[in-house]
Design a protein around this motif. Structure first.
Motif: not given
Ligand SMILES: [Zn+2]
Lengths: 660, 345
Positions: B125-130, B180, B184, B193-194
């Motif tokens: 998974x990749x990390x994301x923020x919003x 998100x 995304x 995949x987040x």
């Protein structure tokens, strides 16, 4: 909702004990607890917001039936002829979907039989009399709330379902007087409201010991209106709880007839007939459900007959053709509208635990890039700050009027619905939070306060945009020490880029300066003024320094930074020291710039080695210069011309060179 | 000369010297001792001199004895000289406190987020923020939360006092991290995949177990032919890595508007191994997260390139996991920023 086991057993046959029953229901999605009262077992269920059909004995029984792969037996209901009624019913547009008003005459109000009272008590409802109790009993059975009026107290032989008039009032059965608004729906006679629709009856039409004539209401009201009125007035009743979710529109009639029959049985009244308002269009929905779907979507192979048995038990009619189940959705399950919904029904009864656990092969994840860069930058910054002894704070993003004023924050966003005067405004940075943390820590006598917080700027300019702000607070005993601590942090986290620090004026911070890189403002710092600390009730003699960095600007620079290897000198340097008095406004950096400019090709490093304050108040800096040749060892005399040039340049700039 | 006696005295003397100077000797004393015993005027030299004139039948025995005692003295001197070279001042009190400032402490909420997200990073998974300021569309509509759903009420969401956007509705403080998912997938093509950690807001009065601001971690995976069994697999792998190796999971059917089918997930209680204890309220299980297959109505709000894809999503409350794991009794401790709390982790 709490229900006696023996009542459930009237409609479905099962041999589980209480523990098993509660466990099976819970694992099917209906959270259930069990207990015993007066030697009779009961279960108590907590429903999810989409399943108001579970707020009934029949609903719970259906769940058990499906788990047992059987079906429930329906309660006996006798049709009642409409007949002639002695009142006029009218319903205003949008105030009800269905409304049955059934008349019973000649009842003898008294206590209910024990079997009925007991079932009410088990459900947490206080028995009142054999009329009211039947309405509650029927509600528990079908999930359809009912209300009984004392018909003799209905004025004008008229029943009107309408919006309340402005300023209209009603005293509800709990004895409270309620001021109504035109968004509320009421049941009224020709003069006044007699009930708050779907929520609670009025005292003025309450069934009591002397009641002989009954008007029994079974209706479906618009759920959103019921919820709004209920919330505004702060009343929560068994009826409103059901109405504001969803009731079974087709149970309105059945429950009405069932209750009428039971009232006349228990209190000896005779049913006259009913009037009805009906805008209900029979619910019809058929979903095509491929029998292979559980395998495709959840890796479980459930035999067709079992899928059908589960759905039938839950009240869905199934028609199977060529591997497709045509699933007819019953009126009490309007939450089911897609094949995925049907799948959930099949899977949860079949058992989620029978679905295997499989690791997916994750395809090329297209989400990479900037996000991971940001993550790296933040992680690096956190590590550096922590190494400098700063701990991370997390404080509330909403602040009070007082904080807003003390920090001269203007143009802040605010929330419509505040929970407290302390949390009114959205904050642009965490300065308020760090100052409040400072106050907390001082009050506990905590020493060595150095904290930081990373938060989003919640401002008008950043609507739906993520801009991260780093806020840092450092407490030191003395101004210069505090400044040098902050400067060290600035170098730690901004050291990868060329920055310029410019003095400026600020109302909140003294020794204020802004940090720029390539003309972009990266942040600012300064000492929090004593007057600000005082306004916020912070008592300290120490120096409180604050630094703020715009991490989103920083991320841009960090993203563009180029790390390229620079050759390391192989041969030893020639060193020269030089010290000078600092006149007027000259500062460290200006002198470095002059030296650099005059220094020639071999000058590689300039280092401040001494700071001297003379007794007469003058300031002296000593620098050490290092000269390197890339290909060989330099001779002392080779750099004489360079050094001469540097001294000349300093003298030209009117700098008083002390010693070389 | 009674050389046997002399040798015996020398042996005894050496033992005394060893005992006396066991801890410490200075170079000067050592040199004096060397001269005294091994020098030209010393007793060993005297014995060698006597050896020359000793009776023939004693010579062999005497020779060996003298050489031996000389060797013993010499090696002691060498040994002491070496120990002198290595001698340095030692710390007397090892219990004295370390120097300030000590390291700062990362907030336990951030540490928990780091730990959880790094598990998912390891799973691909990749990390994301919003953004924390959201719009009705992303917070509700696109997530299949109907306009009449109770969570849209002002009782459950902080709306901002500014005019709404014509298309995306009112501005608000996001009440969960799920928006998100849509943001995304609007921006990124499948597969994706987040894992999305962040602050969320709900207008609850602050008490020991409630706060109007808290942290959530949202995760989702969308690809071709993603199944419920994959959701179970990924969450088991997560639980094994984050909670404990032989953890068991229990999926209870539940309801969330944006997933179908949906489930709540319990982990087996590590303290009592499922027997029941106070940590798990005697049930043997502890609820840790909510999850499900992404609802088809959510996909309807996504770009058309998502047609034919399926996915799962899950979400968990960070404070809750922290409180469970570290026995923290009051949620307000997380936001007090009392250094006595922060520095425990
Ligand atoms: Zn336990």
């Amino acid at each position: 909702m709490r229900v006696d086991i023996d009542w459930l057993k009237e409609f479905v046959d099962f041999d589980w004990d209480l523990v098993q029953l509660a466990d099976r229901l819970t694992m099917a999605g209906l959270e259930a607890y069990y207990g015993q009262e007066d030697g009779i077992g009961f279960i108590e269920v907590e429903i999810t917001s989409n399943r108001s059909d579970w707020l009934s004995v029949l609903g719970i029984a259906r769940e058990i039936a499906a788990l047992k792969r059987t079906q429930i037996s329906q309660p006996e209901i006798e049709q009642i002829a409409k007949g002639q009624v002695d009142y006029r019913l009218s319903v205003q547009e949008d105030c009800a979907v269905r409304y049955f008003g059934l008349r019973i005459d000649g009842v003898k109000v008294g206590p209910s039989p024990e079997w009925l009272s007991r079932r009410l008590r088990a459900a947490g409802i206080r028995p009142i009399n054999n009329v009211v109790d039947v309405t509650n009993y029927t509600m528990l059975l079908f999930g359809q709330p009912l209300h009984a009026f004392d018909f003799a107290r209905i004025e004008g032989r008229e029943l009107l379902v309408r919006r309340a008039k402005k300023g209209e009032r009603i005293v509800t059965l709990d004895g409270e007087e309620r001021l109504l608004t035109p968004s509320d729906i009421v049941i009224a006679d020709s003069n006044r409201p007699v009930a708050l629709a779907g929520i609670m009856g009025g005292e003025n039409s309450e069934v009591g010991q002397d009641t002989r004539f009954i008007l029994l209401e079974s209706a479906m009201f618009p759920r959103v209106d019921i919820r709004k009125t209920r919330q505004r007035l702060g009343i929560n009743t068994e009826a409103s709880y059901r109405f504001e979710r969803e009731i079974d529109p087709e149970a309105v009639e059945r429950a009405c007839f069932y209750a009428a029959k039971l009232i006349s049985e228990l209190s000896g009244g005779s049913i006259l007939g009913y009037d009805v308002y009906d805008k209900y269009a029979p619910f019809e929905r058929i979903i095509s459900f491929p029998m292979e779907f559980p395998l495709e979507y959840a890796d479980v192979n459930i035999p067709l007959e079992e899928q059908v048995r589960i759905l039938t038990g839950l009240g869905f009619e199934c028609d199977v053709k060529e591997g497709i189940i045509d699933v007819k959705v019953p009126s009490f399950r309007q939450d089911v509208s897609l094949k995925e919904d049907v799948l959930e029904e099949v899977l949860r009864i079949y058992g989620y635990d029978k679905i295997p656990m499989v690791m997916p092969g994750i395809g090329l994840n297209n989400l990479r890039g900037r996000y991971s860069l940001k993550e790296r930058l933040l992680s690096e910054i956190r590590c550096k700050l922590e190494a400098r002894g700063l701990s991370e704070a997390i404080s509330f993003s909403l602040i009070s009027e007082k904080e807003k004023e003390a920090l001269s924050l203007k143009g802040l966003l605010s929330v419509e619905n505040t929970i407290s005067q302390d949390y009114l405004f959205l904050r642009p940075s965490a300065i308020s939070g760090l100052l409040s943390a400072l106050k907390t820590n001082l009050s506990y006598g905590n020493k060595y306060i150095r904290i930081y917080e990373i938060s989003q700027a919640l401002t008008r300019e950043d609507l739906c945009v993520e801009r991260d702000v780093l806020s840092i607070l450092v407490v030191e005993e003395e101004l210069n020490a505090a400044f040098r601590a902050i400067k060290q942090i600035i170098e730690d986290i901004l050291g990868f880029t060329d920055i310029e620090i410019k003095k400026a004026k600020n109302k909140i911070l003294s020794s204020f300066a802004e940090i720029y890189s390539n003309n972009k403002r990266l942040g600012f710092f300064g000492k929090v003024r004593n007057v600000v600390l005082k306004q916020l009730g912070i008592k300290t003699r120490d120096v409180v320094f604050y630094l703020e960095v715009d991490l989103s600007e920083l991320l841009g620079l960090w993203e563009d930074r180029k790390l390229v290897y620079e050759s390391i000198p192989l041969y030893p340097p020639v060193e020269r020291d030089i010290s000078m008095w600092l006149g007027g406004r000259t500062n460290y950096q200006e002198i470095v710039d002059i030296i650099k400019k005059a220094g020639g090709d071999y000058l590689r490093t300039i280092e401040l080695i001494d700071v001297f304050h003379s007794p007469d108040g003058r300031l002296s800096y000593a620098y050490r210069l290092r000269f390197y040749h890339p290909d060989r060892t330099l001779k002392e005399e080779e750099i004489d011309p360079d050094f001469e040039r540097i001294i000349e340049a300093l003298k030209d700039a009117s700098i008083d060179v002390r010693a070389v | 000369m009674d050389w046997k006696k002399e040798i015996q005295i020398l042996e005894e003397t050496l033992e005394q010297l060893k005992a006396r100077y066991a801890d410490r000797i200075d170079l000067k004393t050592l040199e004096e001792l060397r001269v005294k015993f091994l020098g030209k005027k010393g007793p060993i030299k005297a014995l060698f001199d006597f050896l020359k004139i000793a009776p023939k039948d004693e010579k062999r025995e005497l020779g060996q004895a003298v050489n031996r005692i000389k060797g013993l003295f010499e090696s002691w001197i060498v040994e002491m000289r070496q120990s002198l070279e290595y001698h340095e001042e030692e710390i007397r009190d090892l219990t004295v406190p370390s120097r300030l400032p000590s390291l700062g402490h990362r907030h336990i909420i951030t540490q928990t987020i780091d730990e959880i997200t790094s598990v998912f990073k390891g799973l691909g998974f990749a990390i994301a923020t919003g953004p924390e300021i959201e719009q009705e569309y992303y917070n509700f509509t696109a997530l299949n939360i109907d306009i009449t759903h109770p969570s849209r009420d002002a009782f459950d969401t902080f709306y901002l006092k500014i005019p709404p956007d014509k298309k995306k509705g009112k501005f608000l403080l996001r009440s969960h991290t799920s928006p998100m998912q849509v943001r995304i997938m609007e921006a990124i093509s499948p597969p994706v995949a987040a894992i999305v950690p962040g602050r969320v807001y709900r207008p609850d009065a602050v008490d020991a177990s409630h706060s109007f601001m808290f942290h959530q971690i949202e995760g989702f995976l969308v690809d071709k032919a993603v199944k419920f069994s994959h959701l179970k697999g990924v969450l088991l792998e997560f639980a094994r890595r984050y909670f404990y190796e032989d953890v068991k999971l229990r999926f209870r059917p539940h309801y969330f508007p944006f997933t179908e089918p949906s489930a709540e997930v319990d982990i087996s209680c590590q303290l009592c191994k499922g027997e029941g204890c106070s940590a798990c309220k005697q049930t043997g299980w502890i609820e840790v997260l909510g999850c499900g297959m992404i609802h088809p109505n959510v996909f309807k709000h996504l770009p058309s390139e998502y047609e034919g894809y399926t996915g799962f999503a899950f979400g968990m409350g960070v404070e809750r996991l922290c409180m469970l794991k570290y026995g923290i009794p009051d949620i307000r401790l997380f936001y007090s920023n009392d250094l006595r709390f922060l520095s425990q982790f």
